[in-house]
Every structure is written in structure tokens, then in C-alpha cells.
Design a protein around this motif. Structure first.
Motif, mmCIF file in Angstrom:
data_model
loop_
_atom_site.group_PDB
_atom_site.id
_atom_site.type_symbol
_atom_site.label_atom_id
_atom_site.label_comp_id
_atom_site.label_asym_id
_atom_site.label_seq_id
_atom_site.Cartn_x
_atom_site.Cartn_y
_atom_site.Cartn_z
ATOM 1 N N PRO A 128 54.119 28.134 32.420
ATOM 2 C CA PRO A 128 52.972 28.771 31.696
ATOM 3 C C PRO A 128 51.971 27.666 30.952
ATOM 4 O O PRO A 128 50.804 27.966 30.829
ATOM 5 N N TYR B 148 52.577 34.742 40.857
ATOM 6 C CA TYR B 148 52.468 33.453 39.480
ATOM 7 C C TYR B 148 50.974 32.760 39.194
ATOM 8 O O TYR B 148 50.873 32.462 38.227
ATOM 9 N N TYR C 278 48.298 36.408 38.381
ATOM 10 C CA TYR C 278 48.738 37.607 37.575
ATOM 11 C C TYR C 278 47.889 37.454 36.364
ATOM 12 O O TYR C 278 47.332 38.523 35.857
ATOM 13 N N SER C 279 48.081 36.511 35.705
ATOM 14 C CA SER C 279 47.606 36.206 34.081
ATOM 15 C C SER C 279 45.991 36.276 34.257
ATOM 16 O O SER C 279 45.166 36.792 33.504
ATOM 17 N N LEU D 142 44.814 39.897 34.869
ATOM 18 C CA LEU D 142 44.839 40.801 33.685
ATOM 19 C C LEU D 142 43.798 40.395 32.761
ATOM 20 O O LEU D 142 43.058 41.458 32.149
ATOM 21 N N GLU D 143 43.482 39.243 32.463
ATOM 22 C CA GLU D 143 42.513 38.555 31.758
ATOM 23 C C GLU D 143 41.217 39.293 31.964
ATOM 24 O O GLU D 143 40.378 39.736 31.335
ATOM 25 N N TYR E 138 42.780 42.657 29.486
ATOM 26 C CA TYR E 138 43.842 42.469 28.612
ATOM 27 C C TYR E 138 43.763 41.180 27.630
ATOM 28 O O TYR E 138 43.277 40.242 28.106
ATOM 29 N N THR F 149 45.344 38.001 25.122
ATOM 30 C CA THR F 149 46.658 37.079 25.633
ATOM 31 C C THR F 149 48.031 37.451 25.057
ATOM 32 O O THR F 149 48.904 37.253 25.603
ATOM 33 N N VAL G 58 49.141 39.932 27.757
ATOM 34 C CA VAL G 58 49.471 39.098 29.080
ATOM 35 C C VAL G 58 50.608 38.651 28.879
ATOM 36 O O VAL G 58 51.739 38.432 29.708
ATOM 37 N N GLY G 59 50.967 37.834 27.537
ATOM 38 C CA GLY G 59 52.343 37.299 27.263
ATOM 39 C C GLY G 59 53.451 38.347 27.148
ATOM 40 O O GLY G 59 54.695 38.120 27.730
ATOM 41 N N TRP H 50 54.459 39.231 30.613
ATOM 42 C CA TRP H 50 55.487 38.537 31.337
ATOM 43 C C TRP H 50 56.780 38.447 30.762
ATOM 44 O O TRP H 50 57.817 38.358 31.662
ATOM 45 N N GLN I 79 56.065 45.297 35.859
ATOM 46 C CA GLN I 79 56.852 44.275 35.414
ATOM 47 C C GLN I 79 58.463 44.552 35.247
ATOM 48 O O GLN I 79 59.180 43.567 35.486
#
Length: 384
Positions: free
Chosen positions: A22, A216, A219-220, A223-224, A228, A230, A233-234, A237, A292
Motif C-alpha cells: 500500500p 491491486y 481498485y483504490s 474508489l477515489e 470515496y 481515504t 478506501v482503507g 481494503w 470485499q
């Protein structure tokens, strides 16, 4: 069976992964590297994952002794990671990452073989050992995220170094184990690799990890881009890895009841659903939560069943190369291909097509597994 000593190794190994995956790109960005350079540097981790397991798997199978090689690889990863602290610029950083990750990626497949040898007649219990790796990953992702929020990215290499040191120290406590012998004459590795079931299995694993490589990498970002924060997002995950931990605790029962083949097929089918949900309904939080939770199926059950399959398909002194091939072709080649293909699709066609590509890869993998991947048996190994 040295349960806690094996579990300690998995804890520190995947904790180091939780520090690198990450946050390492953000650390490189903090050091002034641009997006192209960051992509090239991160690709080194995939490249060494392809090569290192194969080289060390050959050495381990020839010597018949795995733990001395695991300990050596762990120690060299600690020493060579120190180059990160003294290197400046792109090429110095690239050299440090290539040298450290070559040995870091070399040790895990051999430890997987040692773990199964210690389990002996209870290979389905592998997940109860491996679960501690997921625990380590979650704890470090959360703790390091909080630490980085309060301090600078300069602390990240020190965290990684401490975790690599933990890998080496735990490796010193794990006793070696003789490989489990096949009842019939031990097969040759080349003959095994020509079997249709083995070829289909490795292609299935490559396609599944190709899909995960897309996930991997994007995905983040996905979302952002859809609003979404942070924290959300976290949280998503972390939810995926918590689901992974939960399924590992009962994985031995699933394998004992359904067998590796059925578990692989269900994992692949649920992966198709997961990628489509992520790509098509990102604005619906409850569906993203469900997606998820499916990480328990697409990663945990698939990986545990695949490792179980490899252990039985590659007996005796072929174990190290079998586990190395699984690691290199799936997490190495598959992950690298997923990142590359995902980048091309994301740039040209958008998020829906990108995760649709992941769903297509998983669907193709399901067809291969259904048609050709059976449970390893004497029929698979006879006359190989």
C-alpha cells in the motif's frame, strides 16, 4: 509440527508485504520520483518474483535441504535492503530493490514446501498456519497507516527493515523437514509439466492472478475517482483481509469436505461476480462491502486450494520447483500481466472495461479448471 514457529514466519513475511504494497509507491513519490519511474520501480518486485522462486526452487530440490536456503535468502534480503538508505536516484534505488526483492521473493515458496512437509498427513491444516500472515498484513497496514499520518514517509524503510529482520529471526527457529515421498517411483519434473492437468492448473492460476493484478493496481484509484474518501478506501481494503482471515480459520474443513477442485471452481465463479460488481456498481457502498467480503473466496480459498493441489501434484524432490512455479507463474507473471493489461484498459476504455477484463480472465480460468484440472492422484503421477 512447529505451529507457532511457522506461523511467526508467515506473520512477518506478509506484514512486510503490508508495508510495501500500500505504501511503497507513496514513499517513492515522496522521494521525488514521477509516475513513470514509480511504475518501473514497482515492476521490479514482480520481475524478481518470476525469476527468484525458480532459481531457488531448483537449488532446494537438488540439495534436499530447504531451511538453510530460506535462512540465507532471508538474511540477504535484510542486508541488501540496507542499500535503500544509502542509494540516491533512480538507478541506485532500482538496484537496491532488485537485489533485496530477489532474495525476499525466493524464500516463501520453499517455506511453503517445508510447512506442508511438517503437516504430513494433515495438509488441509495449512490455512490455520497461513492465517497468521493475513493477521500480520492487517496489523501493519493499520498501524503503519496511522504512523505515516503523524510522521513523514522517511520512517517507512525502517519499518520494512524491522519486518525483514523478523522474517530472518523466525526462520532460524524453524526446523527443516524431509520431503514427503511418493508411494510410486518419483516422477520427473519435465514429465509432470507436460501433463494436461498440470498445464491447465498453472494457466488457471496465472489468469486468476492476472485478474487480481488489475484489482491491486486500480481498485483504490477506482474508489477515489467515484467519491470515496481515504478512510473508506482503507476500510474496504481492511474488510477484504479480515474476510480472508475468517475463511482461513475454517479452510481445512472446506478442503476436507469438498476437495481442492471444487473449491477452485467456486472461487473462480465468485471472482467473476466480484469483478463485475466492482466495475459496474461502484457507487453502491453495500455492494462494494459484499465485493470485499468475496476476497475470502477469490484469494483465500483459491490460494489455499492451489497450494494444496501443488503439494500433492509435485511429490518428493519436485516440491520446491512445484511451489516455485506456482509463485512465479501466478503472483509473478500473472500479477505483472494484470498490471500492464489493466493500465492499457484503464487508459483507453475506462473502469467498467478494466474490471470486465478481470471478470473475463476469471471466467476463462473457470472453463480451464472445469475441463482439465482434477484432483492430484496416482493417475496424474503414474508413468510421469
Amino acid at each position: 509440527m512447529p505451529y507457532w514457529r511457522l506461523s511467526g514466519y508467515y506473520f512477518f513475511y506478509f506484514a512486510s508485504l503490508g508495508a510495501l504494497v500500500p505504501y511503497w509507491g507513496l514513499y517513492l513519490q515522496d522521494r521525488g520520483f514521477d509516475a513513470l519511474a514509480i511504475g518501473q520501480l514497482l515492476a521490479i518486485l514482480y520481475a524478481t518474483k518470476i525469476v527468484a522462486p525458480l532459481v531457488w526452487g531448483q537449488l532446494a530440490d537438488r540439495s534436499g535441504r530447504r531451511m538453510p536456503l530460506v535462512r540465507l535468502a532471508a538474511l540477504l534480503s535484510v542486508v541488501l535492503f540496507g542499500l535503500i538508505f544509502i542509494g540516491e536516484g533512480f538507478w541506485a534505488t532500482a538496484l537496491a530493490m532488485a537485489l533485496f526483492s530477489f532474495f525476499w521473493n525466493a524464500s516463501l515458496p520453499q517455506l511453503e514446501a517445508v510447512t506442508f512437509n511438517h503437516l504430513r498427513r494433515r495438509p488441509t491444516r495449512y490455512a490455520l498456519v497461513r492465517v497468521w500472515g493475513s493477521v500480520g498484513f492487517v496489523l501493519v497496514v493499520v498501524a503503519l497507516g496511522m504512523a505515516l499520518h503523524a510522521q513523514s514517509f522517511a520512517i517507512l524503510p525502517w519499518w520494512v527493515l524491522a519486518l525483514l529482520l523478523g522474517i530472518w529471526l523466525t526462520s532460524l527457529m524453524i526446523p527443516d523437514s524431509a520431503p514427503v515421498r511418493a508411494q510410486d517411483a518419483e516422477p520427473r519434473i519435465g514429465a509432470l509439466l507436460r501433463r494436461p492437468a498440470v498445464l491447465a492448473f498453472f494457466t488457471t492460476c496465472l489468469l486468476m492472478q492476472l485478474a487480481h493484478g488489475i484489482y491491486y493496481a486500480f481498485y483504490s484509484i477506482h474508489l477515489e475517482a467515484n467519491g470515496y474518501g481515504t478512510d473508506a478506501v482503507g476500510g474496504l481494503w481492511a474488510l477484504g483481509v479480515v474476510a480472508e482471515v475468517a475463511i482461513f480459520l475454517v479452510m481445512h474443513r472446506l478442503l476436507e469436505r469438498f476437495g481442492a477442485r471444487r473449491v477452485l471452481l467456486w472461487s473462480l465463479a465468485l471472482a467473476v461476480v466480484r469483478w463485475l460488481v466492482i466495475g459496474a456498481w461502484v457507487e453502491l457502498l453495500w455492494l462494494q462491502v459484499l465485493a470485499q467480503l468475496l476476497h475470502a473466496a477469490t484469494f483465500a480459498t483459491f490460494h489455499a486450494a492451489a497450494i494444496h493441489w501443488v503439494h500433492h501434484a509435485f511429490p518428493g524432490r519436485t516440491q520446491g520447483r512445484g511451489q516455485a512455479l506456482y509463485s512465479a507463474l501466478s503472483f509473478g507473471a500473472g500479477g505483472a500481466a494484470g498490471s500492464l493489461i489493466g493500465g492499457l484498459l484503464w487508459e483507453d476504455a475506462g473502469a467498467l472495461a478494466t474490471f470486465g477484463g478481470a471478470a473475463l480472465a476469471s471466467a476463462l480460468a473457470w472453463v480451464l479448471a472445469w475441463g482439465w484440472v482434477d484432483r492430484p492422484s496416482s493417475a496424474l503421477l503414474r508413468h510421469a
